[in-house]
Design a protein around this motif. Sequence first.
Motif, PDB file in Angstrom:
ATOM      1  N   UNK A 346      97.873   6.194  54.728  1.00 35.95           N
ATOM      2  CA  UNK A 346      96.601   5.513  54.988  1.00 35.95           C
ATOM      3  C   UNK A 346      96.571   4.921  56.391  1.00 35.95           C
ATOM      4  N   UNK A 347      97.701   4.373  56.846  1.00 35.41           N
ATOM      5  CA  UNK A 347      97.766   3.826  58.206  1.00 35.41           C
ATOM      6  C   UNK A 347      97.555   4.926  59.248  1.00 35.41           C
ATOM      7  N   UNK A 348      98.109   6.099  58.975  1.00 36.16           N
ATOM      8  CA  UNK A 348      97.930   7.236  59.887  1.00 36.16           C
ATOM      9  C   UNK A 348      96.450   7.613  59.977  1.00 36.16           C
ATOM     10  N   UNK A 349      95.770   7.623  58.829  1.00 39.53           N
ATOM     11  CA  UNK A 349      94.343   7.947  58.820  1.00 39.53           C
ATOM     12  C   UNK A 349      93.553   6.850  59.543  1.00 39.53           C
ATOM     13  N   UNK A 350      93.901   5.582  59.303  1.00 40.41           N
ATOM     14  CA  UNK A 350      93.216   4.479  59.983  1.00 40.41           C
ATOM     15  C   UNK A 350      93.374   4.580  61.504  1.00 40.41           C
ATOM     16  N   UNK A 398      92.247  -4.533  75.777  1.00 51.98           N
ATOM     17  CA  UNK A 398      92.328  -5.955  75.461  1.00 51.98           C
ATOM     18  C   UNK A 398      92.248  -6.192  73.951  1.00 51.98           C
ATOM     19  N   UNK A 399      91.785  -5.202  73.192  1.00 52.46           N
ATOM     20  CA  UNK A 399      91.735  -5.302  71.734  1.00 52.46           C
ATOM     21  C   UNK A 399      92.893  -4.535  71.106  1.00 52.46           C
ATOM     22  N   UNK A 400      93.131  -3.314  71.590  1.00 51.35           N
ATOM     23  CA  UNK A 400      94.244  -2.474  71.114  1.00 51.35           C
ATOM     24  C   UNK A 400      95.144  -2.132  72.301  1.00 51.35           C
ATOM     25  N   UNK A 411      98.210  -0.996  61.938  1.00 52.71           N
ATOM     26  CA  UNK A 411      97.530  -1.332  60.697  1.00 52.71           C
ATOM     27  C   UNK A 411      98.471  -1.902  59.634  1.00 52.71           C
ATOM     28  N   UNK A 412      99.630  -2.412  60.077  1.00 51.04           N
ATOM     29  CA  UNK A 412     100.462  -3.215  59.181  1.00 51.04           C
ATOM     30  C   UNK A 412      99.691  -4.474  58.807  1.00 51.04           C
ATOM     31  N   UNK A 413     100.006  -5.030  57.647  1.00 49.71           N
ATOM     32  CA  UNK A 413      99.251  -6.184  57.157  1.00 49.71           C
ATOM     33  C   UNK A 413      99.217  -7.337  58.161  1.00 49.71           C
ATOM     34  N   UNK A 414     100.353  -7.588  58.843  1.00 46.95           N
ATOM     35  CA  UNK A 414     100.396  -8.703  59.788  1.00 46.95           C
ATOM     36  C   UNK A 414      99.612  -8.412  61.061  1.00 46.95           C
ATOM     37  N   UNK A 415      99.435  -7.115  61.383  1.00 42.02           N
ATOM     38  CA  UNK A 415      98.690  -6.742  62.579  1.00 42.02           C
ATOM     39  C   UNK A 415      97.193  -6.662  62.323  1.00 42.02           C
ATOM     40  N   UNK A 416      96.815  -6.301  61.103  1.00 42.81           N
ATOM     41  CA  UNK A 416      95.407  -6.102  60.760  1.00 42.81           C
ATOM     42  C   UNK A 416      94.579  -7.344  61.071  1.00 42.81           C
TER      43      UNK A 416
END
Length: 416
Positions: A346-350, A398-400, A411-416
Amino acid sequence: YIYCKHVKFNFWRNRSVFCPIPVIPIGNMTPVITGKMQIGIFLHDAYMKYKDHQAFGLYMFLKPFLVIADPDLIRTVLTKDFESFQDRGLHFNEKLNPLYDNLFFMNGNRWKNMRKKMTPIFTPYKINQMFAIVKECGEELTKFLETKAKMRESVEMKDMFARYTIDVIMSTAFGIQSNCIKEPNNEYQIQGKNILRIKIIRFILSISIPKIMDFFSIPLTDRSITSFYTNIFQKTVEYRQAHKVIKKDFMDLLIQLMEKGHVDDDKKTDVTSTINKFTMKEAIAQSFLFFLAGFETSAATATFALYELAHNPDIQDKVHKEIDEVLAKHNDGLTSTTIKEMEYVEKVIDETLRKYPPLPMLNRICTKDITLSSTTDIHLPKGTSILIPILGLHRDPSIYPDPDKFDPDRFNLDEK
Protein backbone atom coordinates in the motif's frame (compact mmCIF):
# COMPACT_ATOMS: atom_id res chain seq x y z
CA TYR A 1 -8.06 44.78 -27.44
CA ILE A 2 -9.03 47.67 -25.16
CA TYR A 3 -11.93 45.64 -23.66
CA CYS A 4 -9.62 42.68 -22.92
CA LYS A 5 -6.79 44.79 -21.54
CA HIS A 6 -8.73 47.19 -19.37
CA VAL A 7 -11.82 45.18 -18.43
CA LYS A 8 -11.48 41.39 -18.65
CA PHE A 9 -7.77 41.19 -17.77
CA ASN A 10 -8.19 43.53 -14.83
CA PHE A 11 -10.14 40.95 -12.83
CA TRP A 12 -7.22 39.90 -10.58
CA ARG A 13 -5.58 43.31 -10.43
CA ASN A 14 -8.82 44.81 -9.08
CA ARG A 15 -8.75 42.21 -6.29
CA SER A 16 -5.05 42.74 -5.45
CA VAL A 17 -4.20 39.18 -6.51
CA PHE A 18 -0.87 38.58 -8.23
CA CYS A 19 -1.18 37.47 -11.86
CA PRO A 20 1.49 37.12 -14.57
CA ILE A 21 0.89 39.49 -17.49
CA PRO A 22 -1.62 37.77 -19.84
CA VAL A 23 -1.32 37.69 -23.61
CA ILE A 24 -4.35 39.20 -25.36
CA PRO A 25 -6.69 37.44 -26.11
CA ILE A 26 -5.55 33.95 -24.99
CA GLY A 27 -4.39 34.76 -21.47
CA ASN A 28 -1.58 32.94 -19.63
CA MET A 29 -2.05 29.35 -20.78
CA THR A 30 -0.70 29.52 -24.35
CA PRO A 31 1.30 26.24 -24.12
CA VAL A 32 -1.82 24.38 -22.91
CA ILE A 33 -4.12 25.92 -25.54
CA THR A 34 -1.66 25.09 -28.35
CA GLY A 35 -1.25 21.53 -27.06
CA LYS A 36 2.48 21.91 -26.41
CA MET A 37 2.19 21.29 -22.65
CA GLN A 38 -0.10 19.16 -20.52
CA ILE A 39 -2.11 21.28 -18.09
CA GLY A 40 -0.78 19.42 -15.03
CA ILE A 41 2.83 20.18 -16.01
CA PHE A 42 1.93 23.80 -16.76
CA LEU A 43 0.33 24.24 -13.32
CA HIS A 44 3.29 22.46 -11.68
CA ASP A 45 5.70 24.96 -13.24
CA ALA A 46 3.47 27.92 -12.35
CA TYR A 47 3.12 26.64 -8.77
CA MET A 48 6.89 26.30 -8.32
CA LYS A 49 7.40 29.80 -9.71
CA TYR A 50 4.65 31.68 -7.87
CA LYS A 51 3.84 29.57 -4.76
CA ASP A 52 5.18 32.25 -2.40
CA HIS A 53 2.10 34.32 -3.26
CA GLN A 54 -0.09 31.62 -1.59
CA ALA A 55 -2.63 32.11 -4.38
CA PHE A 56 -2.24 33.65 -7.82
CA GLY A 57 -4.42 34.39 -10.81
CA LEU A 58 -4.28 33.05 -14.37
CA TYR A 59 -6.44 33.52 -17.45
CA MET A 60 -7.48 30.96 -20.03
CA PHE A 61 -8.74 33.10 -22.87
CA LEU A 62 -10.90 35.64 -21.02
CA LYS A 63 -11.79 33.38 -18.10
CA PRO A 64 -9.99 34.01 -14.78
CA PHE A 65 -8.77 31.13 -12.58
CA LEU A 66 -7.40 31.34 -9.05
CA VAL A 67 -4.57 28.85 -8.44
CA ILE A 68 -4.26 28.05 -4.73
CA ALA A 69 -0.77 27.12 -3.60
CA ASP A 70 -1.04 27.36 0.20
CA PRO A 71 -2.02 24.12 2.03
CA ASP A 72 -4.11 26.01 4.61
CA LEU A 73 -6.09 27.76 1.88
CA ILE A 74 -6.55 24.39 0.14
CA ARG A 75 -8.02 22.96 3.37
CA THR A 76 -10.36 25.94 3.51
CA VAL A 77 -11.64 25.28 -0.02
CA LEU A 78 -11.89 21.48 0.21
CA THR A 79 -13.10 21.03 3.80
CA LYS A 80 -13.61 24.07 6.05
CA ASP A 81 -15.74 26.09 3.57
CA PHE A 82 -16.78 23.13 1.43
CA GLU A 83 -20.37 24.42 1.12
CA SER A 84 -19.03 27.44 -0.76
CA PHE A 85 -16.92 25.30 -3.13
CA GLN A 86 -18.84 22.03 -3.51
CA ASP A 87 -19.22 22.35 -7.29
CA ARG A 88 -16.42 21.44 -9.69
CA GLY A 89 -17.67 23.89 -12.28
CA LEU A 90 -17.30 21.38 -15.11
CA HIS A 91 -19.62 22.30 -17.93
CA PHE A 92 -21.56 19.73 -19.90
CA ASN A 93 -24.72 19.78 -21.96
CA GLU A 94 -26.65 16.65 -20.99
CA LYS A 95 -28.41 16.54 -24.35
CA LEU A 96 -25.10 16.57 -26.22
CA ASN A 97 -23.21 14.53 -23.61
CA PRO A 98 -25.67 12.16 -21.87
CA LEU A 99 -22.81 9.97 -20.61
CA TYR A 100 -21.44 12.90 -18.61
CA ASP A 101 -24.65 13.41 -16.65
CA ASN A 102 -23.01 11.67 -13.71
CA LEU A 103 -21.78 12.31 -10.19
CA PHE A 104 -18.43 13.78 -11.27
CA PHE A 105 -19.94 16.47 -13.50
CA MET A 106 -23.11 17.28 -11.53
CA ASN A 107 -23.48 20.37 -9.38
CA GLY A 108 -25.63 21.62 -6.48
CA ASN A 109 -28.64 19.65 -5.28
CA ARG A 110 -28.45 17.22 -8.21
CA TRP A 111 -24.97 16.23 -7.02
CA LYS A 112 -26.14 15.90 -3.39
CA ASN A 113 -29.10 13.73 -4.33
CA MET A 114 -27.07 11.53 -6.66
CA ARG A 115 -24.35 11.12 -4.03
CA LYS A 116 -26.94 9.91 -1.49
CA LYS A 117 -28.14 7.32 -3.99
CA MET A 118 -24.64 6.15 -4.94
CA THR A 119 -22.98 6.04 -1.50
CA PRO A 120 -24.60 2.71 -0.40
CA ILE A 121 -23.14 1.03 -3.50
CA PHE A 122 -19.59 1.49 -2.24
CA THR A 123 -19.78 -0.06 1.23
CA PRO A 124 -16.89 -2.45 2.06
CA TYR A 125 -19.30 -5.39 2.02
CA LYS A 126 -20.56 -4.66 -1.49
CA ILE A 127 -17.06 -4.00 -2.82
CA ASN A 128 -15.90 -7.31 -1.32
CA GLN A 129 -18.68 -9.06 -3.19
CA MET A 130 -17.16 -7.81 -6.44
CA PHE A 131 -13.67 -8.99 -5.52
CA ALA A 132 -14.18 -12.43 -7.06
CA ILE A 133 -14.66 -10.77 -10.46
CA VAL A 134 -11.49 -8.71 -10.05
CA LYS A 135 -9.57 -11.82 -8.98
CA GLU A 136 -10.83 -13.80 -11.97
CA CYS A 137 -9.55 -11.09 -14.34
CA GLY A 138 -6.24 -11.09 -12.43
CA GLU A 139 -5.88 -14.83 -12.97
CA GLU A 140 -6.43 -14.33 -16.71
CA LEU A 141 -3.70 -11.68 -16.68
CA THR A 142 -1.34 -14.04 -14.81
CA LYS A 143 -1.85 -16.86 -17.35
CA PHE A 144 -1.28 -14.49 -20.27
CA LEU A 145 1.93 -13.06 -18.77
CA GLU A 146 3.24 -16.54 -17.91
CA THR A 147 2.84 -17.54 -21.55
CA LYS A 148 4.72 -14.41 -22.65
CA ALA A 149 7.46 -15.10 -20.08
CA LYS A 150 7.97 -18.67 -21.31
CA MET A 151 8.37 -17.36 -24.85
CA ARG A 152 10.73 -14.65 -23.49
CA GLU A 153 8.67 -11.99 -25.22
CA SER A 154 8.66 -8.37 -24.08
CA VAL A 155 5.34 -6.91 -22.94
CA GLU A 156 4.12 -3.30 -23.14
CA MET A 157 2.77 -3.09 -19.59
CA LYS A 158 0.83 0.16 -20.01
CA ASP A 159 -1.20 -1.46 -22.77
CA MET A 160 -1.44 -4.68 -20.77
CA PHE A 161 -2.81 -2.96 -17.69
CA ALA A 162 -5.27 -0.96 -19.81
CA ARG A 163 -6.63 -4.23 -21.20
CA TYR A 164 -6.83 -5.69 -17.68
CA THR A 165 -8.68 -2.69 -16.21
CA ILE A 166 -11.15 -2.72 -19.12
CA ASP A 167 -11.85 -6.40 -18.46
CA VAL A 168 -12.43 -5.68 -14.75
CA ILE A 169 -14.69 -2.68 -15.32
CA MET A 170 -16.68 -4.23 -18.15
CA SER A 171 -17.26 -7.29 -15.96
CA THR A 172 -18.38 -5.33 -12.90
CA ALA A 173 -20.08 -2.29 -14.45
CA PHE A 174 -21.61 -3.91 -17.52
CA GLY A 175 -21.60 -7.63 -16.72
CA ILE A 176 -19.75 -8.35 -19.97
CA GLN A 177 -16.73 -10.56 -20.65
CA SER A 178 -14.73 -8.18 -22.83
CA ASN A 179 -11.67 -10.49 -23.17
CA CYS A 180 -9.31 -7.58 -23.85
CA ILE A 181 -6.39 -9.45 -22.27
CA LYS A 182 -6.64 -12.23 -24.85
CA GLU A 183 -7.91 -10.05 -27.71
CA PRO A 184 -6.01 -6.74 -27.63
CA ASN A 185 -7.75 -5.17 -30.61
CA ASN A 186 -11.38 -5.97 -29.90
CA GLU A 187 -14.12 -3.33 -29.89
CA TYR A 188 -14.07 -2.75 -26.12
CA GLN A 189 -10.36 -1.93 -26.14
CA ILE A 190 -10.75 0.38 -29.15
CA GLN A 191 -13.68 2.25 -27.59
CA GLY A 192 -11.80 2.53 -24.29
CA LYS A 193 -8.91 4.26 -26.04
CA ASN A 194 -11.29 6.50 -27.97
CA ILE A 195 -12.75 7.88 -24.72
CA LEU A 196 -9.33 9.27 -23.79
CA ARG A 197 -8.86 10.93 -27.17
CA ILE A 198 -10.76 14.09 -26.29
CA LYS A 199 -9.61 16.73 -28.76
CA ILE A 200 -7.64 19.37 -26.89
CA ILE A 201 -9.62 22.25 -28.41
CA ARG A 202 -12.91 20.72 -27.20
CA PHE A 203 -11.49 20.36 -23.70
CA ILE A 204 -10.22 23.96 -23.66
CA LEU A 205 -13.52 25.33 -24.95
CA SER A 206 -15.55 23.33 -22.43
CA ILE A 207 -13.51 24.87 -19.59
CA SER A 208 -13.12 28.44 -20.82
CA ILE A 209 -15.92 29.21 -23.32
CA PRO A 210 -18.59 26.50 -22.85
CA LYS A 211 -21.29 28.54 -24.60
CA ILE A 212 -19.48 28.00 -27.92
CA MET A 213 -19.80 24.22 -27.41
CA ASP A 214 -23.54 24.62 -26.85
CA PHE A 215 -24.07 27.06 -29.71
CA PHE A 216 -22.42 24.78 -32.28
CA SER A 217 -23.73 21.55 -30.63
CA ILE A 218 -20.23 20.14 -30.15
CA PRO A 219 -20.14 17.07 -27.86
CA LEU A 220 -17.14 16.48 -25.58
CA THR A 221 -16.73 12.94 -26.95
CA ASP A 222 -17.74 11.46 -30.28
CA ARG A 223 -21.34 10.35 -30.62
CA SER A 224 -20.17 6.85 -31.60
CA ILE A 225 -18.88 6.35 -28.04
CA THR A 226 -22.23 7.41 -26.58
CA SER A 227 -24.08 4.98 -28.86
CA PHE A 228 -21.69 2.12 -28.06
CA TYR A 229 -22.00 2.37 -24.25
CA THR A 230 -25.70 3.12 -24.29
CA ASN A 231 -26.41 0.02 -26.42
CA ILE A 232 -24.33 -2.43 -24.38
CA PHE A 233 -25.78 -1.16 -21.08
CA GLN A 234 -29.40 -1.34 -22.26
CA LYS A 235 -28.95 -4.82 -23.72
CA THR A 236 -27.36 -6.09 -20.49
CA VAL A 237 -30.14 -4.65 -18.31
CA GLU A 238 -32.86 -6.06 -20.55
CA TYR A 239 -31.23 -9.52 -20.56
CA ARG A 240 -30.79 -9.62 -16.78
CA GLN A 241 -34.31 -8.43 -16.08
CA ALA A 242 -35.81 -10.92 -18.55
CA HIS A 243 -33.80 -13.89 -17.25
CA LYS A 244 -33.62 -12.88 -13.55
CA VAL A 245 -29.80 -12.90 -13.63
CA ILE A 246 -28.06 -11.85 -10.38
CA LYS A 247 -24.25 -11.55 -10.27
CA LYS A 248 -23.62 -9.31 -7.21
CA ASP A 249 -21.72 -6.77 -9.28
CA PHE A 250 -21.98 -3.03 -9.89
CA MET A 251 -24.54 -3.61 -12.64
CA ASP A 252 -26.81 -5.46 -10.17
CA LEU A 253 -26.71 -2.51 -7.80
CA LEU A 254 -27.59 -0.06 -10.55
CA ILE A 255 -30.53 -2.28 -11.58
CA GLN A 256 -31.72 -2.24 -7.95
CA LEU A 257 -31.64 1.57 -8.03
CA MET A 258 -33.66 1.49 -11.26
CA GLU A 259 -36.25 -0.96 -9.95
CA LYS A 260 -36.51 -0.03 -6.24
CA GLY A 261 -34.89 3.37 -5.80
CA HIS A 262 -32.38 1.93 -3.31
CA VAL A 263 -29.92 -0.93 -2.96
CA ASP A 264 -30.54 -3.92 -0.70
CA ASP A 265 -29.79 -3.38 3.02
CA ASP A 266 -30.36 0.35 2.63
CA LYS A 267 -33.22 0.59 5.14
CA LYS A 268 -33.32 4.37 5.18
CA THR A 269 -35.10 4.55 1.86
CA ASP A 270 -38.84 4.05 1.35
CA VAL A 271 -39.16 0.87 -0.69
CA THR A 272 -42.38 2.03 -2.31
CA SER A 273 -40.96 5.38 -3.42
CA THR A 274 -40.72 6.04 -7.14
CA ILE A 275 -39.03 9.43 -6.73
CA ASN A 276 -35.64 7.89 -5.93
CA LYS A 277 -35.62 5.40 -8.78
CA PHE A 278 -32.89 5.72 -11.39
CA THR A 279 -33.90 6.29 -14.97
CA MET A 280 -32.11 4.23 -17.63
CA LYS A 281 -30.28 7.38 -18.68
CA GLU A 282 -29.03 8.06 -15.13
CA ALA A 283 -27.86 4.48 -14.69
CA ILE A 284 -25.94 4.53 -17.99
CA ALA A 285 -24.21 7.78 -17.02
CA GLN A 286 -23.15 6.41 -13.59
CA SER A 287 -21.79 3.21 -15.14
CA PHE A 288 -19.83 5.33 -17.63
CA LEU A 289 -18.34 7.29 -14.71
CA PHE A 290 -17.26 3.96 -13.20
CA PHE A 291 -15.41 3.28 -16.45
CA LEU A 292 -14.03 6.81 -16.83
CA ALA A 293 -12.74 6.97 -13.25
CA GLY A 294 -11.24 3.49 -13.10
CA PHE A 295 -9.77 2.73 -16.51
CA GLU A 296 -6.84 5.03 -17.27
CA THR A 297 -6.19 5.99 -13.63
CA SER A 298 -5.68 2.38 -12.48
CA ALA A 299 -3.71 1.33 -15.58
CA ALA A 300 -1.35 4.31 -15.30
CA THR A 301 -0.80 3.85 -11.55
CA ALA A 302 0.00 0.15 -11.93
CA THR A 303 2.38 0.91 -14.79
CA PHE A 304 4.26 3.63 -12.89
CA ALA A 305 4.47 1.35 -9.84
CA LEU A 306 6.15 -1.40 -11.89
CA TYR A 307 8.41 1.18 -13.52
CA GLU A 308 9.64 2.38 -10.12
CA LEU A 309 10.02 -1.18 -8.79
CA ALA A 310 12.20 -2.00 -11.81
CA HIS A 311 14.39 0.99 -10.97
CA ASN A 312 14.51 0.08 -7.27
CA PRO A 313 15.16 -3.68 -6.96
CA ASP A 314 15.57 -3.44 -3.18
CA ILE A 315 12.00 -2.09 -2.90
CA GLN A 316 10.80 -4.71 -5.37
CA ASP A 317 12.32 -7.49 -3.25
CA LYS A 318 10.64 -6.10 -0.14
CA VAL A 319 7.25 -6.01 -1.93
CA HIS A 320 7.72 -9.56 -3.22
CA LYS A 321 8.67 -10.83 0.23
CA GLU A 322 5.64 -9.22 1.90
CA ILE A 323 3.23 -10.69 -0.66
CA ASP A 324 4.69 -14.17 -0.19
CA GLU A 325 4.60 -13.92 3.60
CA VAL A 326 0.99 -12.70 3.75
CA LEU A 327 -0.29 -15.31 1.30
CA ALA A 328 1.57 -18.07 3.20
CA LYS A 329 -0.53 -17.26 6.29
CA HIS A 330 -3.85 -17.73 4.48
CA ASN A 331 -5.08 -20.98 2.95
CA ASP A 332 -7.77 -19.23 0.88
CA GLY A 333 -5.21 -17.37 -1.23
CA LEU A 334 -5.73 -13.83 -2.42
CA THR A 335 -8.78 -12.10 -0.91
CA SER A 336 -9.74 -8.54 -0.09
CA THR A 337 -8.73 -9.29 3.51
CA THR A 338 -5.23 -10.50 2.64
CA ILE A 339 -4.66 -7.43 0.46
CA LYS A 340 -5.34 -5.18 3.46
CA GLU A 341 -2.51 -6.92 5.35
CA MET A 342 0.01 -5.93 2.66
CA GLU A 343 0.99 -2.65 4.28
CA TYR A 344 4.22 -2.11 2.37
CA VAL A 345 2.46 -2.74 -0.94
CA GLU A 346 0.00 0.00 0.00
CA LYS A 347 2.88 2.39 0.76
CA VAL A 348 4.34 1.66 -2.68
CA ILE A 349 0.99 2.51 -4.29
CA ASP A 350 0.68 5.68 -2.18
CA GLU A 351 4.16 6.81 -3.21
CA THR A 352 3.33 6.05 -6.85
CA LEU A 353 0.23 8.24 -6.56
CA ARG A 354 2.30 11.00 -4.97
CA LYS A 355 4.89 11.02 -7.72
CA TYR A 356 2.48 10.35 -10.59
CA PRO A 357 -1.00 11.60 -9.63
CA PRO A 358 -3.52 10.40 -12.27
CA LEU A 359 -5.42 13.68 -11.85
CA PRO A 360 -2.76 16.44 -11.79
CA MET A 361 -5.15 19.13 -10.55
CA LEU A 362 -8.44 19.63 -8.75
CA ASN A 363 -10.97 22.22 -9.84
CA ARG A 364 -13.72 23.91 -7.87
CA ILE A 365 -16.01 26.89 -8.38
CA CYS A 366 -17.37 29.42 -5.87
CA THR A 367 -21.07 28.85 -5.31
CA LYS A 368 -21.41 32.17 -3.44
CA ASP A 369 -19.41 35.33 -2.76
CA ILE A 370 -16.68 34.62 -0.22
CA THR A 371 -13.48 36.01 1.25
CA LEU A 372 -10.53 33.63 1.47
CA SER A 373 -8.55 34.49 4.58
CA SER A 374 -4.76 34.38 4.37
CA THR A 375 -2.07 37.00 4.92
CA THR A 376 -4.01 38.95 2.29
CA ASP A 377 -7.80 38.66 2.12
CA ILE A 378 -8.94 37.57 -1.33
CA HIS A 379 -12.50 38.49 -2.26
CA LEU A 380 -14.02 36.00 -4.73
CA PRO A 381 -17.37 36.59 -6.43
CA LYS A 382 -19.79 33.74 -7.08
CA GLY A 383 -18.76 31.73 -10.15
CA THR A 384 -14.99 32.18 -9.76
CA SER A 385 -13.04 29.10 -10.87
CA ILE A 386 -10.43 27.55 -8.56
CA LEU A 387 -7.50 25.31 -9.53
CA ILE A 388 -5.46 23.25 -7.05
CA PRO A 389 -2.12 22.12 -8.55
CA ILE A 390 -1.85 18.55 -7.22
CA LEU A 391 1.30 17.67 -9.19
CA GLY A 392 3.01 20.83 -7.97
CA LEU A 393 2.23 20.04 -4.33
CA HIS A 394 3.38 16.42 -4.73
CA ARG A 395 6.71 17.48 -6.25
CA ASP A 396 7.37 20.39 -3.88
CA PRO A 397 10.68 19.77 -2.02
CA SER A 398 9.49 21.86 0.94
CA ILE A 399 6.64 19.36 1.46
CA TYR A 400 8.30 16.14 0.23
CA PRO A 401 12.11 16.32 0.56
CA ASP A 402 13.95 14.98 -2.50
CA PRO A 403 10.62 14.70 -4.39
CA ASP A 404 12.03 12.84 -7.40
CA LYS A 405 13.17 9.98 -5.19
CA PHE A 406 10.77 7.03 -4.96
CA ASP A 407 10.51 6.39 -1.22
CA PRO A 408 7.51 4.37 0.11
CA ASP A 409 8.69 5.01 3.68
CA ARG A 410 7.29 8.54 3.36
CA PHE A 411 3.99 6.84 4.19
CA ASN A 412 5.07 5.23 7.46
CA LEU A 413 2.63 6.07 10.24
CA ASP A 414 5.05 8.51 11.90
CA GLU A 415 5.74 10.27 8.59
CA LYS A 416 2.12 10.49 7.42
